[in-house]
Design a protein around this motif. Structure first.
Motif, mmCIF file in Angstrom:
data_model
loop_
_atom_site.group_PDB
_atom_site.id
_atom_site.type_symbol
_atom_site.label_atom_id
_atom_site.label_comp_id
_atom_site.label_asym_id
_atom_site.label_seq_id
_atom_site.Cartn_x
_atom_site.Cartn_y
_atom_site.Cartn_z
ATOM 1 N N ASP A 110 -14.283 8.138 1.621
ATOM 2 C CA ASP A 110 -13.502 8.309 2.855
ATOM 3 C C ASP A 110 -14.315 7.881 4.071
ATOM 4 N N LEU A 111 -15.588 8.257 4.083
ATOM 5 C CA LEU A 111 -16.464 7.883 5.197
ATOM 6 C C LEU A 111 -16.556 6.374 5.333
ATOM 7 N N LEU A 112 -16.738 5.699 4.210
ATOM 8 C CA LEU A 112 -16.835 4.241 4.236
ATOM 9 C C LEU A 112 -15.530 3.613 4.720
ATOM 10 N N ALA A 113 -14.408 4.149 4.243
ATOM 11 C CA ALA A 113 -13.109 3.624 4.670
ATOM 12 C C ALA A 113 -12.879 3.871 6.160
ATOM 13 N N ASP A 114 -13.249 5.059 6.626
ATOM 14 C CA ASP A 114 -13.081 5.384 8.047
ATOM 15 C C ASP A 114 -13.965 4.504 8.930
ATOM 16 N N SER A 115 -15.030 3.970 8.353
ATOM 17 C CA SER A 115 -15.957 3.113 9.093
ATOM 18 C C SER A 115 -15.565 1.640 8.993
ATOM 19 N N GLY A 116 -14.387 1.378 8.452
ATOM 20 C CA GLY A 116 -13.898 0.008 8.383
ATOM 21 C C GLY A 116 -14.359 -0.774 7.174
ATOM 22 N N ARG A 117 -14.874 -0.068 6.168
ATOM 23 C CA ARG A 117 -15.310 -0.746 4.938
ATOM 24 C C ARG A 117 -14.216 -0.695 3.879
ATOM 25 N N LYS A 118 -14.070 -1.761 3.136
ATOM 26 C CA LYS A 118 -13.209 -1.761 1.965
ATOM 27 C C LYS A 118 -14.084 -1.506 0.750
ATOM 28 N N VAL A 119 -13.756 -0.449 0.015
ATOM 29 C CA VAL A 119 -14.597 -0.025 -1.096
ATOM 30 C C VAL A 119 -13.925 -0.373 -2.421
ATOM 31 N N TYR A 120 -14.733 -0.871 -3.366
ATOM 32 C CA TYR A 120 -14.253 -1.190 -4.706
ATOM 33 C C TYR A 120 -15.240 -0.641 -5.731
ATOM 34 N N LYS A 143 -9.700 8.362 -13.146
ATOM 35 C CA LYS A 143 -9.171 9.702 -12.891
ATOM 36 C C LYS A 143 -9.901 10.409 -11.758
ATOM 37 N N SER A 144 -11.148 10.034 -11.515
ATOM 38 C CA SER A 144 -11.990 10.755 -10.555
ATOM 39 C C SER A 144 -11.692 10.400 -9.113
ATOM 40 N N THR A 145 -11.230 9.189 -8.882
ATOM 41 C CA THR A 145 -11.091 8.707 -7.510
ATOM 42 C C THR A 145 -9.924 7.731 -7.400
ATOM 43 N N ASP A 146 -9.424 7.560 -6.180
ATOM 44 C CA ASP A 146 -8.338 6.603 -5.965
ATOM 45 C C ASP A 146 -8.839 5.281 -5.405
ATOM 46 N N VAL A 147 -10.149 5.044 -5.478
ATOM 47 C CA VAL A 147 -10.733 3.780 -5.015
ATOM 48 C C VAL A 147 -10.233 2.635 -5.910
ATOM 49 N N PRO A 148 -9.873 1.495 -5.327
ATOM 50 C CA PRO A 148 -9.430 0.348 -6.137
ATOM 51 C C PRO A 148 -10.492 -0.062 -7.152
ATOM 52 N N LEU A 149 -10.031 -0.473 -8.326
ATOM 53 C CA LEU A 149 -10.925 -0.846 -9.416
ATOM 54 C C LEU A 149 -10.869 -2.347 -9.699
ATOM 55 N N VAL A 150 -11.995 -2.886 -10.108
ATOM 56 C CA VAL A 150 -12.057 -4.238 -10.660
ATOM 57 C C VAL A 150 -12.585 -4.085 -12.081
ATOM 58 N N LEU A 151 -11.819 -4.547 -13.047
ATOM 59 C CA LEU A 151 -12.188 -4.405 -14.451
ATOM 60 C C LEU A 151 -12.903 -5.658 -14.941
ATOM 61 N N TRP A 152 -14.094 -5.446 -15.496
ATOM 62 C CA TRP A 152 -14.840 -6.534 -16.123
ATOM 63 C C TRP A 152 -14.762 -6.331 -17.634
ATOM 64 N N GLY A 179 -2.245 0.274 -12.577
ATOM 65 C CA GLY A 179 -1.848 0.124 -11.183
ATOM 66 C C GLY A 179 -2.995 0.212 -10.212
ATOM 67 N N ARG A 180 -4.106 0.763 -10.667
ATOM 68 C CA ARG A 180 -5.293 0.902 -9.819
ATOM 69 C C ARG A 180 -6.175 -0.339 -9.864
ATOM 70 N N VAL A 181 -5.948 -1.196 -10.838
ATOM 71 C CA VAL A 181 -6.820 -2.350 -11.067
ATOM 72 C C VAL A 181 -6.390 -3.515 -10.183
ATOM 73 N N ARG A 182 -7.283 -3.933 -9.285
ATOM 74 C CA ARG A 182 -6.991 -5.037 -8.364
ATOM 75 C C ARG A 182 -7.187 -6.408 -9.010
ATOM 76 N N GLY A 183 -7.942 -6.429 -10.095
ATOM 77 C CA GLY A 183 -8.192 -7.697 -10.755
ATOM 78 C C GLY A 183 -9.062 -7.508 -11.979
ATOM 79 N N ARG A 184 -9.051 -8.514 -12.834
ATOM 80 C CA ARG A 184 -9.847 -8.481 -14.062
ATOM 81 C C ARG A 184 -10.722 -9.729 -14.134
ATOM 82 N N VAL A 185 -11.948 -9.534 -14.601
ATOM 83 C CA VAL A 185 -12.871 -10.647 -14.800
ATOM 84 C C VAL A 185 -13.355 -10.585 -16.239
ATOM 85 N N VAL A 186 -13.175 -11.661 -16.964
ATOM 86 C CA VAL A 186 -13.584 -11.700 -18.372
ATOM 87 C C VAL A 186 -14.943 -12.369 -18.498
ATOM 88 N N LEU A 187 -15.889 -11.624 -19.076
ATOM 89 C CA LEU A 187 -17.191 -12.197 -19.435
ATOM 90 C C LEU A 187 -17.034 -12.729 -20.857
#
Length: 242
Positions: A110-120, A143-152, A179-187
């Protein structure tokens, strides 16, 4: 990309967190939209901090008692907040649970978001024998947080599919949090004798793609294969819904 903060979190060791950190940092650096700052919070395996070209700061946030050191953690947060730019934070497996708990307890997202940061949060799921444990790590994080996720999706341990052949991204486990996953990157798993050996050589030397291109320690075909891998990864990162 400006004022983004990227946490690489996964509780299983040896699954590729530092690899993801280095790829992500080089992609952000190549975009050149904003200054890049990188942090290595691992107490024991400080691989990320050995990439000199990325100027990684080592800030071990754990005490010997395996708890978060408030002063060190506060120093990390203050450093992130004091200047504009993009930040990549690599975390060791041993810091996963206590660090995530501390971030939540102190409402740091929340602090990071309030400071204008986008957190992933970047979470890694591996194939083969690592699938179950890493999938549970994905669920725990989601389950722990509503921060957007990027799946690798790390195929270097095998394909991300069950014994019946069902892909992880087609599973109910993934669907519940998709629905929380903003994108996927395949290694992607590539030929181990060519692409695999070249990437291993690059990583062992703690070199970036730009350093490889300028180095006489890699021949023209090794450079070509490494460029192919990074072009694919960078294109996948470009497609993430940041």
């Amino acid at each position: 990309m400006q004022n983004t903060v990227h946490f690489i979190l996964q509780g299983k060791g040896g699954i590729g967190k530092t690899l993801v950190s280095t790829i992500l940092a080089q992609w952000l650096q190549a975009k050149g939209d904003a200054p890049l700052r990188c942090y290595d919070t691992d107490q024991e395996n400080t691989t990320f901090s050995r990439y000199k070209a990325l100027d990684v700061q080592h800030i071990p946030v754990m005490t010997e008692a395996r708890t978060i050191d408030p002063k060190r953690f506060d120093a990390l947060m203050i450093d992130i907040l004091e200047e504009d730019g993009n930040c990549v934070i690599d975390n060791g497996a041993n810091t996963f649970s206590p660090l995530l708990a501390y971030l939540l307890e102190n409402h740091c997202f929340d602090l990071l978001a309030d400071s204008g940061r986008k957190v992933y949060i970047h979470t890694i799921v591996g194939g083969g024998d690592t699938l179950h444990d890493t999938a549970m790590g994905f669920v725990s994080t989601a389950k722990s947080t509503d921060v957007p996720l990027v799946l690798w999706e790390n195929e270097h341990f095998g394909l991300l599919q069950s014994a019946s052949g069902k892909a992880f991204v087609e599973s109910q486990t993934y669907a519940e949090h998709a629905g929380r996953v903003r994108g996927r990157v395949v290694l992607a798993q590539r030929n181990a004798d060519t692409f695999g050996a070249d990437i291993k050589k690059m990583n062992t030397a703690r070199m970036t793609i730009d350093e490889v291109k300028a180095s006489d320690k890699f021949n023209v075909m090794e450079k070509q294969r490494i460029k192919v891998v990074f072009r694919d990864l960078f294109e996948q990162l470009d497609r993430v819904n940041w």
